[in-house]
Design a protein around this motif. Structure first.
Motif, short mmCIF file in Angstrom:
data_model
loop_
_atom_site.label_atom_id
_atom_site.label_comp_id
_atom_site.label_asym_id
_atom_site.label_seq_id
_atom_site.Cartn_x
_atom_site.Cartn_y
_atom_site.Cartn_z
N VAL A 143 -29.16 -0.95 40.69
CA VAL A 143 -28.66 -1.40 39.52
C VAL A 143 -27.17 -1.00 39.53
O VAL A 143 -26.79 0.30 39.41
CB VAL A 143 -29.43 -1.04 38.34
CG1 VAL A 143 -28.76 -1.60 37.13
CG2 VAL A 143 -30.76 -1.71 38.67
N VAL A 144 -26.14 -1.73 39.28
CA VAL A 144 -24.66 -1.43 39.01
C VAL A 144 -24.25 -1.83 37.63
O VAL A 144 -24.30 -2.95 37.25
CB VAL A 144 -23.65 -1.74 40.19
CG1 VAL A 144 -22.29 -1.59 39.69
CG2 VAL A 144 -24.05 -1.61 41.47
N ILE A 145 -24.03 -0.86 36.79
CA ILE A 145 -23.78 -0.96 35.40
C ILE A 145 -22.03 -1.00 35.29
O ILE A 145 -21.76 0.05 35.67
CB ILE A 145 -24.57 -0.20 34.37
CG1 ILE A 145 -25.90 -0.37 34.44
CG2 ILE A 145 -23.85 -0.35 32.96
CD1 ILE A 145 -26.74 0.60 33.79
N TYR A 146 -21.59 -2.05 34.78
CA TYR A 146 -19.92 -2.12 34.92
C TYR A 146 -19.65 -2.20 33.66
O TYR A 146 -20.04 -2.58 32.58
CB TYR A 146 -19.37 -2.97 35.91
CG TYR A 146 -19.91 -4.46 35.58
CD1 TYR A 146 -19.01 -5.43 34.64
CD2 TYR A 146 -21.01 -5.13 35.88
CE1 TYR A 146 -19.17 -6.54 34.36
CE2 TYR A 146 -21.26 -6.40 35.88
CZ TYR A 146 -20.51 -7.18 34.94
OH TYR A 146 -20.82 -8.50 34.35
N PRO A 147 -18.11 -1.38 33.30
CA PRO A 147 -17.80 -1.62 32.06
C PRO A 147 -17.43 -3.22 31.77
O PRO A 147 -16.90 -3.89 32.48
CB PRO A 147 -16.31 -0.88 32.17
CG PRO A 147 -16.51 -0.11 33.28
CD PRO A 147 -17.45 -0.69 34.17
N ALA A 148 -17.56 -3.57 30.47
CA ALA A 148 -17.41 -4.87 29.96
C ALA A 148 -15.85 -5.19 29.72
O ALA A 148 -15.50 -5.40 28.58
CB ALA A 148 -18.36 -5.34 28.74
N THR A 149 -15.25 -4.82 30.80
CA THR A 149 -13.75 -5.20 30.72
C THR A 149 -13.17 -5.96 31.93
O THR A 149 -13.83 -5.92 32.96
CB THR A 149 -12.89 -3.62 30.83
OG1 THR A 149 -13.04 -3.11 32.29
CG2 THR A 149 -13.50 -2.82 29.88
N PRO A 150 -12.25 -6.44 31.90
CA PRO A 150 -11.58 -7.37 32.98
C PRO A 150 -11.23 -6.28 34.21
O PRO A 150 -11.75 -7.18 35.39
CB PRO A 150 -10.18 -7.82 32.50
CG PRO A 150 -10.26 -7.79 31.19
CD PRO A 150 -11.18 -6.72 30.79
N ASP A 151 -11.11 -5.34 34.16
CA ASP A 151 -10.84 -4.47 35.58
C ASP A 151 -12.10 -4.18 35.73
O ASP A 151 -12.66 -4.08 37.33
CB ASP A 151 -10.21 -3.07 35.09
CG ASP A 151 -8.58 -3.24 34.88
OD1 ASP A 151 -8.14 -4.33 35.43
OD2 ASP A 151 -8.06 -2.39 34.39
N GLY A 152 -13.34 -3.75 34.88
CA GLY A 152 -14.82 -3.58 35.41
C GLY A 152 -15.35 -4.81 36.12
O GLY A 152 -15.96 -4.88 37.12
N LEU A 153 -14.94 -5.91 35.58
CA LEU A 153 -15.41 -7.19 36.36
C LEU A 153 -14.94 -7.37 37.64
O LEU A 153 -15.35 -7.89 38.57
CB LEU A 153 -15.00 -8.41 35.54
CG LEU A 153 -15.25 -9.72 35.90
CD1 LEU A 153 -16.99 -9.86 36.25
CD2 LEU A 153 -14.89 -10.94 35.15
#
Length: 378
Positions: free
Chosen positions: A64-74
């Motif tokens: 599981v990879v949880i990423y920031p809900a930001t354009p850079d995170g995406l």
């Protein structure tokens, strides 16, 4: 194939069922795919307080990879997913859905697959029908394959009309390691239980099939679980609202009332062939299931023998007083045995594996990306 097939999936959440009805489906499918030889990485955004309401640790059967809900995170996770054999965009991620719908097909290479996995196909198709400018209309053909949570022939036909190269329903199913009979819990006792979040296209049917019979049968206790029902909803005094029910308590919820009610959302009921996760959760726990009518129900459970099918709230109110605990147990057990024999996630994973391996073998021969379709999506 002897080596594990790598699969990268962008979805709402694997580790939290909070405002995330697809969690049970994701968990059952991915756990079974792992046993079938897939190496799955699930990418989910840190959004909607889901990480604050986790109901499971990171599993052993998926990364599981949880990423920031930001354009850079995406962009970071898109780059990580680039080398997977199969890249999946699920519907309803909740943030950056439009960007993901556009970007995932651009990860397509000569030897991999890009898949759109629609966990709410009736709603997605309704959205595209209603808006000729919806960008996903032109992006559907960019995917090698569309898989759907349900929908049967009507959904396959519609996706084909939108240019899908291939569309295959992969229905909900039972994960017997998660959903199974347990001892009744006094917290959840009652005559009829319903578990579901409050959503705009479900609320009217909840009022009809649950709140109306509760008002007609004031001497019986009704149990309501799910988020959102504590605001501006008039509940009779025989309705016990228990709020969000964590997945660890679903078996107890389903095993503690005389019967459990399933209520489809409007779009799924209209299209049919879309059994929600609650059907399999409840029947897998051996609950006596009362289900609102929709086309294709008999493909999964036999009405009158394994499930009670109702057309209205009056039907529910007429059935409950005559339902004995013995008959409820017998009906629930018949349903459970049927699902175990034909409708587990192991059955679904075998189907998915055959489909994906077949598609991958075709792509092993270098294939040209359809530039014309790609340009149309820009």
């Amino acid at each position: 194939m002897t080596a594990k097939v790598t699969l990268a999936m962008f979805g709402s959440s694997l580790v939290s069922a909070y405002w995330n009805g697809a969690a049970t489906y994701y968990r059952g499918m991915i756990r079974a795919l792992d046993r079938c030889g897939f190496d799955v990485t699930f990418y989910e955004p840190d959004a909607f307080d889901r990480q604050q309401h986790r109901d499971m640790p990171d599993p052993s059967w998926a990364k599981v990879v949880i990423y920031p809900a930001t354009p850079d995170g995406l962009q970071s996770v898109l780059e990580q997913a680039r080398d997977a054999d199969i890249v999946v965009k699920a519907s309803g991620v909740g943030v950056f859905d439009e960007e993901l719908e556009a970007e995932v097909p651009r990860l397509r290479r000569a030897s991999n697959l890009t898949v759109f996995w629609d966990v709410d196909a009736p709603a997605t198709l309704q959205r595209m029908r209603a808006d000729a400018s919806d960008p996903f209309r032109s992006r559907v053909p960019n995917y090698d394959l569309v898989l759907t949570y349900g929908g049967g022939p009507p959904v396959v036909d519609e996706y084909s009309n939108f240019g899908a190269r291939r569309c295959v329903p992969i229905y909900n199913a039972l994960d017997p390691t998660t959903h199974h009979p347990v001892q009744p819990d006094p917290r959840f006792s009652g005559a009829l239980g319903f578990l579901g979040n409050r959503l705009p296209d479900r609320e009217a049917r909840v009022r009809e099939f649950f709140l109306k019979p509760a008002a007609l049968l004031r001497d019986k206790k009704f149990l309501l679980g799910g988020s959102g029902w504590d605001r501006n909803v008039a509940l009779t005094d025989n309705v016990d609202y228990v709020g969000h029910v964590y997945t660890r308590d679903h078996n107890a919820f389903n095993c503690s009332t005389l019967a459990v009610l399933n209520i489809n959302r409007d779009s799924m009921a209209q299209v049919g062939y879309s059994p929600p996760t609650r059907v399999f959760e409840a029947a897998g726990a051996g609950a006596c299931l009362i289900c609102d009518a929709w086309q294709g129900l008999e493909q999964f459970l036999e009405p009158g023998k394994e499930v009670v099918r109702v057309e209205s709230g009056e039907d529910v109110a007429a059935i409950l007083p005559a339902l004995t605990p013995g008959e409820a147990r017998r009906m629930g057990e018949r349903a459970r045995r049927h699902l175990l024999s034909e409708h587990t996630y192991e059955h679904r994973a075998i189907e998915v594996k055959k489909l994906l391996v077949e598609q991958l073998s075709r792509r092993a021969v270098p294939a040209r990306y359809d530039e014309e379709v790609h340009r149309a999506a820009l």
